[in-house]
Motif scaffolding. Structure first.
Motif, PDB file in Angstrom:
ATOM      1  N   ASP A  88     -44.383 -19.298  47.112  1.00 44.72           N
ATOM      2  CA  ASP A  88     -43.549 -19.031  47.943  1.00 44.72           C
ATOM      3  C   ASP A  88     -42.231 -19.603  47.655  1.00 44.72           C
ATOM      4  N   SER A  89     -41.194 -18.822  47.118  1.00 46.95           N
ATOM      5  CA  SER A  89     -39.763 -19.445  46.694  1.00 46.95           C
ATOM      6  C   SER A  89     -38.920 -19.717  47.861  1.00 46.95           C
ATOM      7  N   ALA A  90     -39.252 -19.218  48.910  1.00 45.07           N
ATOM      8  CA  ALA A  90     -38.440 -19.621  50.442  1.00 45.07           C
ATOM      9  C   ALA A  90     -38.859 -21.086  50.764  1.00 45.07           C
ATOM     10  N   ARG A  91     -40.127 -21.309  50.651  1.00 40.40           N
ATOM     11  CA  ARG A  91     -40.970 -22.521  51.120  1.00 40.40           C
ATOM     12  C   ARG A  91     -40.356 -23.522  49.897  1.00 40.40           C
ATOM     13  N   ALA A  92     -40.117 -23.189  48.774  1.00 38.50           N
ATOM     14  CA  ALA A  92     -39.955 -24.076  47.669  1.00 38.50           C
ATOM     15  C   ALA A  92     -38.555 -24.460  47.936  1.00 38.50           C
ATOM     16  N   ALA A  93     -37.706 -23.628  48.179  1.00 37.41           N
ATOM     17  CA  ALA A  93     -36.137 -24.091  48.481  1.00 37.41           C
ATOM     18  C   ALA A  93     -36.158 -24.783  49.792  1.00 37.41           C
ATOM     19  N   GLN A  94     -36.779 -24.751  50.531  1.00 38.06           N
ATOM     20  CA  GLN A  94     -36.666 -25.694  51.726  1.00 38.06           C
ATOM     21  C   GLN A  94     -37.355 -27.086  51.247  1.00 38.06           C
ATOM     22  N   ARG A  95     -38.524 -27.021  50.469  1.00 42.73           N
ATOM     23  CA  ARG A  95     -38.935 -28.326  50.083  1.00 42.73           C
ATOM     24  C   ARG A  95     -37.996 -29.134  49.387  1.00 42.73           C
ATOM     25  N   LEU A  96     -37.307 -28.133  48.307  1.00 42.05           N
ATOM     26  CA  LEU A  96     -36.166 -29.091  47.407  1.00 42.05           C
ATOM     27  C   LEU A  96     -34.959 -29.285  48.342  1.00 42.05           C
ATOM     28  N   ASP A  97     -34.462 -28.656  49.179  1.00 43.03           N
ATOM     29  CA  ASP A  97     -33.599 -29.156  50.044  1.00 43.03           C
ATOM     30  C   ASP A  97     -33.828 -30.314  50.849  1.00 43.03           C
ATOM     31  N   ALA A  98     -35.240 -30.568  51.242  1.00 45.44           N
ATOM     32  CA  ALA A  98     -35.682 -31.610  52.033  1.00 45.44           C
ATOM     33  C   ALA A  98     -35.852 -32.743  51.091  1.00 45.44           C
ATOM     34  N   SER A  99     -36.316 -32.840  50.035  1.00 39.65           N
ATOM     35  CA  SER A  99     -36.182 -33.844  49.049  1.00 39.65           C
ATOM     36  C   SER A  99     -34.890 -34.346  48.568  1.00 39.65           C
ATOM     37  N   LEU A 100     -33.808 -33.384  48.426  1.00 38.73           N
ATOM     38  CA  LEU A 100     -32.641 -33.943  47.859  1.00 38.73           C
ATOM     39  C   LEU A 100     -32.004 -34.566  49.164  1.00 38.73           C
ATOM     40  N   LEU A 101     -31.974 -33.947  50.248  1.00 40.18           N
ATOM     41  CA  LEU A 101     -31.707 -34.753  51.434  1.00 40.18           C
ATOM     42  C   LEU A 101     -32.167 -36.191  51.655  1.00 40.18           C
ATOM     43  N   ALA A 102     -33.374 -36.070  51.490  1.00 43.43           N
ATOM     44  CA  ALA A 102     -33.969 -37.443  51.547  1.00 43.43           C
ATOM     45  C   ALA A 102     -33.601 -38.417  50.583  1.00 43.43           C
ATOM     46  N   LEU A 103     -33.266 -38.023  49.487  1.00 42.12           N
ATOM     47  CA  LEU A 103     -32.776 -38.848  48.175  1.00 42.12           C
ATOM     48  C   LEU A 103     -31.323 -39.184  48.356  1.00 42.12           C
ATOM     49  N   GLY A 104     -30.578 -38.431  49.039  1.00 33.59           N
ATOM     50  CA  GLY A 104     -29.202 -38.467  49.181  1.00 33.59           C
ATOM     51  C   GLY A 104     -28.534 -37.878  48.271  1.00 33.59           C
ATOM     52  N   LEU A 105     -29.186 -36.890  47.688  1.00 34.44           N
ATOM     53  CA  LEU A 105     -28.542 -36.111  46.510  1.00 34.44           C
ATOM     54  C   LEU A 105     -28.074 -34.703  47.169  1.00 34.44           C
ATOM     55  N   LEU A 106     -28.179 -34.469  48.061  1.00 34.53           N
ATOM     56  CA  LEU A 106     -27.614 -33.195  48.857  1.00 34.53           C
ATOM     57  C   LEU A 106     -26.924 -33.514  50.139  1.00 34.53           C
ATOM     58  N   LYS A 107     -25.593 -33.007  50.092  1.00 39.74           N
ATOM     59  CA  LYS A 107     -24.838 -33.155  51.379  1.00 39.74           C
ATOM     60  C   LYS A 107     -25.335 -32.690  52.488  1.00 39.74           C
ATOM     61  N   PRO A 108     -25.586 -33.363  53.730  1.00 35.34           N
ATOM     62  CA  PRO A 108     -25.837 -32.370  54.838  1.00 35.34           C
ATOM     63  C   PRO A 108     -24.941 -31.178  54.886  1.00 35.34           C
ATOM     64  N   GLY A 109     -25.722 -30.221  55.263  1.00 33.57           N
ATOM     65  CA  GLY A 109     -25.050 -28.766  55.559  1.00 33.57           C
ATOM     66  C   GLY A 109     -24.826 -28.020  54.286  1.00 33.57           C
ATOM     67  N   ARG A 110     -25.363 -28.482  53.392  1.00 29.23           N
ATOM     68  CA  ARG A 110     -25.547 -27.631  51.938  1.00 29.23           C
ATOM     69  C   ARG A 110     -26.758 -27.322  51.819  1.00 29.23           C
ATOM     70  N   GLU A 111     -27.753 -27.389  52.586  1.00 28.78           N
ATOM     71  CA  GLU A 111     -29.159 -26.828  52.410  1.00 28.78           C
ATOM     72  C   GLU A 111     -28.884 -25.486  52.876  1.00 28.78           C
ATOM     73  N   GLY A 112     -30.151 -24.793  52.394  1.00 25.20           N
ATOM     74  CA  GLY A 112     -30.345 -23.467  52.610  1.00 25.20           C
ATOM     75  C   GLY A 112     -29.676 -22.314  51.778  1.00 25.20           C
ATOM     76  N   ARG A 113     -28.906 -22.966  50.595  1.00 23.95           N
ATOM     77  CA  ARG A 113     -28.557 -21.806  49.580  1.00 23.95           C
ATOM     78  C   ARG A 113     -29.655 -20.958  48.998  1.00 23.95           C
ATOM     79  N   ASP A 114     -29.363 -19.535  48.937  1.00 21.42           N
ATOM     80  CA  ASP A 114     -30.226 -18.981  48.264  1.00 21.42           C
ATOM     81  C   ASP A 114     -30.399 -19.104  46.642  1.00 21.42           C
ATOM     82  N   TRP A 115     -31.600 -18.883  45.935  1.00 26.09           N
ATOM     83  CA  TRP A 115     -31.670 -19.083  44.542  1.00 26.09           C
ATOM     84  C   TRP A 115     -30.457 -18.714  43.610  1.00 26.09           C
ATOM     85  N   PRO A 116     -30.010 -17.262  43.932  1.00 24.75           N
ATOM     86  CA  PRO A 116     -28.877 -17.056  43.187  1.00 24.75           C
ATOM     87  C   PRO A 116     -27.705 -18.082  43.004  1.00 24.75           C
TER      88      PRO A 116
END
Length: 149
Positions: A88-116
């Motif tokens: 499920d690529s949508a779930r994979a994107a959510q899990r990726l965002d959650a991991s990056l946020l938890a690690l401090g590698l993604l700024k809050p508010g940047r999550e939810g981008r589509d794969w393209p």
């Protein structure tokens, strides 16, 4: 293509493309060694100091910049490969965002981008890596030309 139509094969293909950045990195390391060898040769030390210092410095800076981009590109390749393991690529994107946020590698508010959008960003990093390698190559050629001219 939206994340709902993105397949695990699409993610593996993108990971494979980004993995090619490893070859760019290997070439950059060879050029870095060539520049350091040139700088270390006692016979050309005077010529290097007077006419080859600028291109050697440019080569070093471009090589270090390429190393930075190589790390980023390789990281993205591995993330896309890991995401491809989830059907499920949508779930994979959510899990990726959650991991990056938890690690401090993604700024809050940047999550939810589509794969393209993610692919455009990753390809942009790889393009910057290739540009840094091109500058590094030109600088090494320039340095060798100045010293041996």
């Amino acid at each position: 293509m939206t994340s709902s139509t993105t397949t695990s094969f699409d993610l593996r293909a993108m990971a494979a493309l980004l993995a090619q950045g490893r070859q760019l990195h290997a070439l950059s390391l060879l050029l870095l060694a060539a520049a350091l060898l040139l700088a270390a040769l006692p016979a050309v030390a005077v010529a290097t100091a007077t006419s080859g210092a600028l291109p050697l410095a440019l080569s070093l800076v471009a090589g270090l910049l390429q190393c930075y981009y190589a790390l980023r590109v390789d990281f993205d390749a591995r993330l896309f490969q890991a995401a491809s393991e989830d059907e499920d690529s949508a779930r994979a994107a959510q899990r990726l965002d959650a991991s990056l946020l938890a690690l401090g590698l993604l700024k809050p508010g940047r999550e939810g981008r589509d794969w393209p959008a993610r692919w455009r960003g990753a390809r942009g990093l790889m393009m910057r890596q290739a540009i840094a390698l091109s500058v590094q190559t030109a600088a090494v050629v320039w340095a060798y030309g100045r010293v041996w001219a």
